[in-house]
Design an enzyme around this catalytic site. Structure first.
Site, PDB file in Angstrom:
ATOM      1  N   ASP A  68       0.853  -1.180   0.000  1.00  0.00           N
ATOM      2  CA  ASP A  68       0.000   0.000   0.000  1.00  0.00           C
ATOM      3  C   ASP A  68       0.893   1.236   0.000  1.00  0.00           C
ATOM      4  O   ASP A  68       2.108   1.120   0.186  1.00  0.00           O
ATOM      5  CB  ASP A  68      -1.000  -0.003   1.155  1.00  0.00           C
ATOM      6  CG  ASP A  68      -0.380   0.129   2.540  1.00  0.00           C
ATOM      7  OD1 ASP A  68       0.843  -0.134   2.680  1.00  0.00           O
ATOM      8  OD2 ASP A  68      -1.092   0.490   3.477  1.00  0.00           O
ATOM      9  N   TYR A  70       3.067   4.643   0.756  1.00  0.00           N
ATOM     10  CA  TYR A  70       3.764   5.165   1.933  1.00  0.00           C
ATOM     11  C   TYR A  70       2.790   6.044   2.715  1.00  0.00           C
ATOM     12  O   TYR A  70       2.007   6.805   2.134  1.00  0.00           O
ATOM     13  CB  TYR A  70       4.975   5.990   1.505  1.00  0.00           C
ATOM     14  CG  TYR A  70       6.058   5.202   0.802  1.00  0.00           C
ATOM     15  CD1 TYR A  70       6.689   4.123   1.423  1.00  0.00           C
ATOM     16  CD2 TYR A  70       6.458   5.550  -0.488  1.00  0.00           C
ATOM     17  CE1 TYR A  70       7.692   3.406   0.776  1.00  0.00           C
ATOM     18  CE2 TYR A  70       7.466   4.842  -1.144  1.00  0.00           C
ATOM     19  CZ  TYR A  70       8.080   3.774  -0.506  1.00  0.00           C
ATOM     20  OH  TYR A  70       9.061   3.065  -1.142  1.00  0.00           O
ATOM     21  N   PHE A  81       6.580   1.922  -4.347  1.00  0.00           N
ATOM     22  CA  PHE A  81       7.990   2.018  -3.943  1.00  0.00           C
ATOM     23  C   PHE A  81       8.620   3.383  -4.241  1.00  0.00           C
ATOM     24  O   PHE A  81       9.695   3.680  -3.745  1.00  0.00           O
ATOM     25  CB  PHE A  81       8.851   0.912  -4.587  1.00  0.00           C
ATOM     26  CG  PHE A  81       8.529  -0.461  -4.088  1.00  0.00           C
ATOM     27  CD1 PHE A  81       8.844  -0.855  -2.795  1.00  0.00           C
ATOM     28  CD2 PHE A  81       7.894  -1.378  -4.918  1.00  0.00           C
ATOM     29  CE1 PHE A  81       8.529  -2.133  -2.333  1.00  0.00           C
ATOM     30  CE2 PHE A  81       7.583  -2.658  -4.470  1.00  0.00           C
ATOM     31  CZ  PHE A  81       7.901  -3.032  -3.168  1.00  0.00           C
ATOM     32  N   HIS A 192      10.124  -9.959  -0.001  1.00  0.00           N
ATOM     33  CA  HIS A 192       9.949  -8.511  -0.089  1.00  0.00           C
ATOM     34  C   HIS A 192      11.281  -7.808   0.187  1.00  0.00           C
ATOM     35  O   HIS A 192      12.093  -8.297   0.977  1.00  0.00           O
ATOM     36  CB  HIS A 192       8.901  -8.068   0.941  1.00  0.00           C
ATOM     37  CG  HIS A 192       8.394  -6.687   0.736  1.00  0.00           C
ATOM     38  ND1 HIS A 192       9.030  -5.575   1.248  1.00  0.00           N
ATOM     39  CD2 HIS A 192       7.301  -6.227   0.064  1.00  0.00           C
ATOM     40  CE1 HIS A 192       8.355  -4.493   0.907  1.00  0.00           C
ATOM     41  NE2 HIS A 192       7.301  -4.851   0.186  1.00  0.00           N
TER      42      HIS A 192
END
Length: 233
Positions: A68, A70, A81, A192
């Site tokens: 989701d 930041y 990202f 991740h």
């Protein structure tokens, strides 16, 4: 919110038209509008669909799936990202840059610049599973319907495009890849890039070079992962 906020761009509007008409999406839209009216949320309303607007359906060549947005002020701008200056790259993005240097050599990328807009312009759909979040409250908009909507976007790409690269990092992203035909597309999976898991197999995964080789094998223009063209321009 203004009606144009809910427009993902001309090409994606047609692809996702049926999703916008479904009950779950109407409920999602009501929730999101109420959340934005009640307090700070991210990204700004006009950037909720930035990933789709920046990378039209017919131009997608790769997909990176985030979780989701930041949740800090000034960070999220609609591409997973990615952060824009003057924001410092958050830890997961810093680890993505470390992996790029492992693959392309030390100094290959400007690790102080976290803006991945050039990737989106190069055909990389930078898609979060959930497209909005409350400030300081990670995953606060999860489970409200965004996941179903982004599943539909990925399913449409997998069904109607050929020879795409899907980079799925972490359990939730990998779950989104279950319906992708591996005979038609390249699906790359790894832990991740978060500091909590990057050393469990993200570092050294070789995904960017693997994508390069796949594009070359299918006569697809490469992605400028190290953003050299952006730096030149």
């Amino acid at each position: 919110m203004r009606s144009d906020v809910w427009n993902p761009g001309e090409s994606w509007s047609g692809i996702l038209a049926q999703e916008f008409k479904k009950d779950y999406f109407r409920e999602l839209a009501r929730f999101v509008e109420a959340a934005y009216a009640a307090g700070p949320c991210h990204p700004r309303p006009e950037r909720i669909f930035s990933a789709f607007r920046r990378t039209p359906f017919e131009r997608v060549k790769a997909v990176i799936v985030g979780q989701d947005p930041y949740h800090g002020p000034g960070q999220a701008h609609g591409l997973c990202f990615s952060v824009q200056p003057p924001c410092k790259p958050p830890p997961s993005l810093a680890n993505i840059f470390k992996e790029l240097e492992l693959e392309y050599g030390e100094g290959a990328i400007d690790r102080d610049n976290g803006d991945l807009t050039s990737w989106a312009d190069d055909g990389v759909l930078l898609l979060n599973a959930t497209l909005t979040v409350g400030e300081g409250a990670p995953l606060s908009h999860a489970g409200r319907g965004w996941e179903r909507f982004t599943d539909a976007a990925i399913a449409a790409l997998a069904a109607h495009r050929e020879n795409l690269v899907f980079m799925l990092w972490g359990g939730p992203a990998r779950a989104k890849g279950k319906g992708i035909d591996r005979a038609r597309h390249l699906v790359l999976e790894a832990p991740h890039p978060s500091p909590l898991s990057a050393y469990r197999g993200f570092f050294g995964c070789g995904h960017f070079k693997a994508a390069d080789e796949f594009f070359a094998a299918h006569a697809i223009a490469p992605v400028d992962w190290t953003r050299r063209r952006a730096a030149i321009h």
